[in-house]
Design a protein around this motif. Structure first.
Motif, mmCIF file in Angstrom:
data_model
loop_
_atom_site.group_PDB
_atom_site.id
_atom_site.type_symbol
_atom_site.label_atom_id
_atom_site.label_comp_id
_atom_site.label_asym_id
_atom_site.label_seq_id
_atom_site.Cartn_x
_atom_site.Cartn_y
_atom_site.Cartn_z
ATOM 1 N N LEU A 43 0.851 -1.190 0.000
ATOM 2 C CA LEU A 43 0.000 0.000 0.000
ATOM 3 C C LEU A 43 0.889 1.243 0.000
ATOM 4 N N GLY A 44 2.097 1.070 -0.516
ATOM 5 C CA GLY A 44 3.098 2.124 -0.408
ATOM 6 C C GLY A 44 3.124 3.109 -1.550
ATOM 7 N N VAL A 350 3.550 0.171 3.977
ATOM 8 C CA VAL A 350 2.999 1.521 3.971
ATOM 9 C C VAL A 350 4.185 2.481 4.022
ATOM 10 N N VAL A 351 3.916 3.781 3.936
ATOM 11 C CA VAL A 351 4.992 4.772 3.969
ATOM 12 C C VAL A 351 4.915 5.544 5.282
ATOM 13 N N PRO A 352 6.024 5.684 6.002
ATOM 14 C CA PRO A 352 5.986 6.472 7.240
ATOM 15 C C PRO A 352 5.667 7.927 6.948
ATOM 16 N N GLY A 353 4.878 8.542 7.819
ATOM 17 C CA GLY A 353 4.431 9.904 7.576
ATOM 18 C C GLY A 353 5.540 10.924 7.517
ATOM 19 N N ASN A 354 6.665 10.669 8.189
ATOM 20 C CA ASN A 354 7.749 11.652 8.178
ATOM 21 C C ASN A 354 8.457 11.730 6.831
ATOM 22 N N ALA A 355 8.133 10.823 5.904
ATOM 23 C CA ALA A 355 8.647 10.948 4.536
ATOM 24 C C ALA A 355 8.084 12.193 3.863
ATOM 25 N N PHE A 356 6.977 12.716 4.404
ATOM 26 C CA PHE A 356 6.288 13.866 3.808
ATOM 27 C C PHE A 356 6.511 15.138 4.613
ATOM 28 N N GLY A 357 7.543 15.118 5.452
ATOM 29 C CA GLY A 357 7.890 16.279 6.250
ATOM 30 C C GLY A 357 7.819 15.983 7.734
ATOM 31 N N GLU A 358 8.448 16.827 8.505
ATOM 32 C CA GLU A 358 8.553 16.589 9.947
ATOM 33 C C GLU A 358 7.191 16.488 10.623
ATOM 34 N N GLY A 360 4.646 15.201 9.555
ATOM 35 C CA GLY A 360 4.005 13.934 9.237
ATOM 36 C C GLY A 360 4.373 12.830 10.219
ATOM 37 N N GLU A 361 5.288 13.140 11.141
ATOM 38 C CA GLU A 361 5.648 12.159 12.164
ATOM 39 C C GLU A 361 4.405 11.821 12.994
ATOM 40 N N GLY A 362 4.258 10.513 13.275
ATOM 41 C CA GLY A 362 3.079 10.063 14.010
ATOM 42 C C GLY A 362 1.953 9.615 13.113
ATOM 43 N N TYR A 363 2.196 9.645 11.796
ATOM 44 C CA TYR A 363 1.197 9.208 10.814
ATOM 45 C C TYR A 363 1.835 8.189 9.869
ATOM 46 N N ILE A 364 1.007 7.487 9.122
ATOM 47 C CA ILE A 364 1.474 6.677 7.998
ATOM 48 C C ILE A 364 0.594 6.994 6.795
ATOM 49 N N ARG A 365 1.144 6.794 5.600
ATOM 50 C CA ARG A 365 0.326 6.913 4.393
ATOM 51 C C ARG A 365 0.140 5.538 3.790
ATOM 52 N N LEU A 366 -1.099 5.224 3.473
ATOM 53 C CA LEU A 366 -1.357 3.993 2.720
ATOM 54 C C LEU A 366 -2.213 4.319 1.513
ATOM 55 N N ALA A 369 -5.109 2.124 -3.751
ATOM 56 C CA ALA A 369 -5.173 1.848 -5.183
ATOM 57 C C ALA A 369 -4.786 0.389 -5.458
ATOM 58 N N VAL A 370 -5.365 -0.517 -4.676
ATOM 59 C CA VAL A 370 -5.138 -1.950 -4.865
ATOM 60 C C VAL A 370 -6.487 -2.660 -4.833
ATOM 61 N N LYS A 371 -6.505 -3.899 -5.293
ATOM 62 C CA LYS A 371 -7.750 -4.664 -5.365
ATOM 63 C C LYS A 371 -8.412 -4.792 -3.998
ATOM 64 N N PHE A 372 -9.741 -4.885 -4.010
ATOM 65 C CA PHE A 372 -10.518 -4.844 -2.782
ATOM 66 C C PHE A 372 -10.184 -6.008 -1.853
ATOM 67 N N ASP A 373 -9.953 -7.197 -2.396
ATOM 68 C CA ASP A 373 -9.647 -8.338 -1.536
ATOM 69 C C ASP A 373 -8.310 -8.144 -0.815
ATOM 70 N N LYS A 374 -7.346 -7.491 -1.489
ATOM 71 C CA LYS A 374 -6.068 -7.210 -0.842
ATOM 72 C C LYS A 374 -6.233 -6.145 0.242
ATOM 73 N N LEU A 375 -7.089 -5.174 -0.015
ATOM 74 C CA LEU A 375 -7.357 -4.151 0.999
ATOM 75 C C LEU A 375 -7.940 -4.773 2.261
ATOM 76 N N LYS A 376 -8.899 -5.679 2.068
ATOM 77 C CA LYS A 376 -9.506 -6.347 3.223
ATOM 78 C C LYS A 376 -8.460 -7.084 4.033
ATOM 79 N N GLU A 377 -7.609 -7.832 3.357
ATOM 80 C CA GLU A 377 -6.564 -8.587 4.047
ATOM 81 C C GLU A 377 -5.587 -7.649 4.733
ATOM 82 N N ALA A 378 -5.219 -6.555 4.063
ATOM 83 C CA ALA A 378 -4.285 -5.600 4.655
ATOM 84 C C ALA A 378 -4.861 -4.971 5.920
ATOM 85 N N MET A 379 -6.155 -4.620 5.909
ATOM 86 C CA MET A 379 -6.771 -4.029 7.098
ATOM 87 C C MET A 379 -6.771 -5.021 8.260
ATOM 88 N N ASP A 380 -7.017 -6.281 7.956
ATOM 89 C CA ASP A 380 -6.973 -7.311 9.001
ATOM 90 C C ASP A 380 -5.577 -7.412 9.604
#
Length: 392
Positions: A43-44, A350-358, A360-366, A369-380
């Motif tokens: 999800l990166g 996923v991408v650590p939030g601090n990649a998008f600036g200081e 962004g620390e304490g967040y992640i970006r996911l 834009a992936v298939k729904f079944d993969k999203l379900k598995e990733a959330m689990d």
């Protein structure tokens, strides 16, 4: 032992200091970790999982069969620029084809604009969290990148901009819908930003690559507001909404003087965008029903992801693009600790939030834009990871 020299310089000095001091992209670092690993749900990277719509591919295949493999005009195929000018009336902008440069993706366009506008000592205002390339491109030109923290709601406004009145900045970089936060702006909000832009005498670089992936009404371009035509450089392209990432076709709509400067650099560094991609882009502008179909699916995924993540984290519902940016500080882990642990323990990238600036620390970006079944598995898997390794 003496250092070996090449061309009169020690090896340690062959690379320009500005380049040596640049940090590598935090997005690419995590992308490289998962290359070739089929066991990882990634999800990166912000790349659509849809194939290029068939009629666009068919038009490009046919063009190759006819032998269309030459250079185009530096500014791009006339039919494409005419199509872009007509298309952008969709977002309220009246532009002439003579104001448009077709570029090798939006990334090239932003680079051209910053190199055209920024000289050593000039300052650029950049709301943060922000896409990873803006600050480094300013710094390469010897400019000062002044970041404007926008946490916790990630929105820029008039008052925030006016706090930087003494910075005497030259440009403002505005990306909306935003990567990584998914924030976008209403016409009223943009009018308030425009008031500050006028008072501060700024030139705005408006990165609108996710314009078609707006979920709360129709996207409004800042360049469409009264009096802003000569103050805004618009960037857009075909990578995200049209799923044409590898074909590298973007475009810039710019005021005449900025256009002329950008074109000079474009002529020397790129010549022209690839002709096959440009031909595909002409067909893409006739295929907006395909965009509508993909947007509807992204909205479905967004709603699912936000629902699942809100059971674990604090999260703002994205208004556009295809990213979620949840706050993970409640786990007791830093952004990088969380991202690395999730990858190692649960095979989710996923991408650590601090990649998008200081800030962004304490967040992640996911990216959803992936298939729904993969999203379900990733959330689990994310839920399991937090339950097993998060702060209790």
């Amino acid at each position: 032992m003496k250092k070996k020299k090449t061309g009169g310089l020690p090896l340690s000095r062959r690379v320009a200091r500005r380049v040596e001091e640049l940090k590598p992209s935090g997005i690419r670092r995590f992308f490289d970790l998962v290359v070739g690993r089929d066991d990882v749900i990634s999800l990166g990277v912000g790349e659509p999982d849809f194939p290029v719509p068939w009629r666009i591919r068919e038009e490009m295949i046919y063009s190759l069969e006819k032998g269309y493999t030459s250079y185009t005009s530096n500014i791009g195929l006339p039919e494409l620029r005419e199509g872009i000018a007509e298309y952008y009336t969709r977002f309220g902008v009246t532009a002439m084809p003579e104001q448009i440069i077709v570029t090798a993706g939006v990334s090239e366009g932003v680079d051209l604009a910053i190199r055209t506008l920024i000289e050593p000592g000039d300052a650029a205002l950049i709301p943060e969290p922000c896409y990873v390339s803006y600050k480094p491109l300013v710094e390469i030109c010897g400019g000062e990148a002044i970041t404007i923290p926008t946490v916790p709601d990630f929105r820029l406004n008039y008052d925030m901009l006016m706090e930087y009145k003494e910075a005497n900045a030259k440009i403002l970089v505005l990306n909306y819908p935003a990567n990584p936060t998914g924030v976008s702006y209403s016409k009223k909000e943009l009018e308030e930003i425009a008031d500050a832009v006028n008072e501060l005498d700024l030139i705005v670089l408006s990165d609108e690559i996710y314009a078609e992936l707006t979920y709360t009404g129709r996207h409004v371009s800042l360049a469409a507001l009264n009096g802003m035509e000569d103050k805004v450089v618009v960037f857009n392209g075909f990578s995200k909404a049209f799923s044409m990432t590898g074909l590298r076709v973007g475009y810039v709509i710019a005021p005449p003087d900025i256009f002329a400067g950008m074109l000079k650099i474009h002529q020397y560094c790129m010549l022209c965008a690839p002709i096959t991609g440009q031909i595909g882009a002409i067909e893409a502008l006739k295929s907006l029903d395909e965009v509508d179909r993909m947007r509807a699916e992204y909205m479905r995924r967004r709603n699912f992801v936000v629902k699942r993540l809100s059971e674990i984290f604090e999260i703002k519902k994205p208004e556009g693009a295809f990213y979620a940016f949840p706050k993970i500080s409640s786990t007791g882990m830093s952004s990088e600790e969380f991202a690395e642990g999730l990858l190692m323990k649960k095979n989710v990238a996923v991408v650590p939030g601090n990649a998008f600036g200081e800030c962004g620390e304490g967040y992640i970006r996911l990216a959803y834009a992936v298939k729904f079944d993969k999203l379900k598995e990733a959330m689990d898997r994310i839920k399991e990871f937090v339950e097993e390794y998060g702060k209790s």
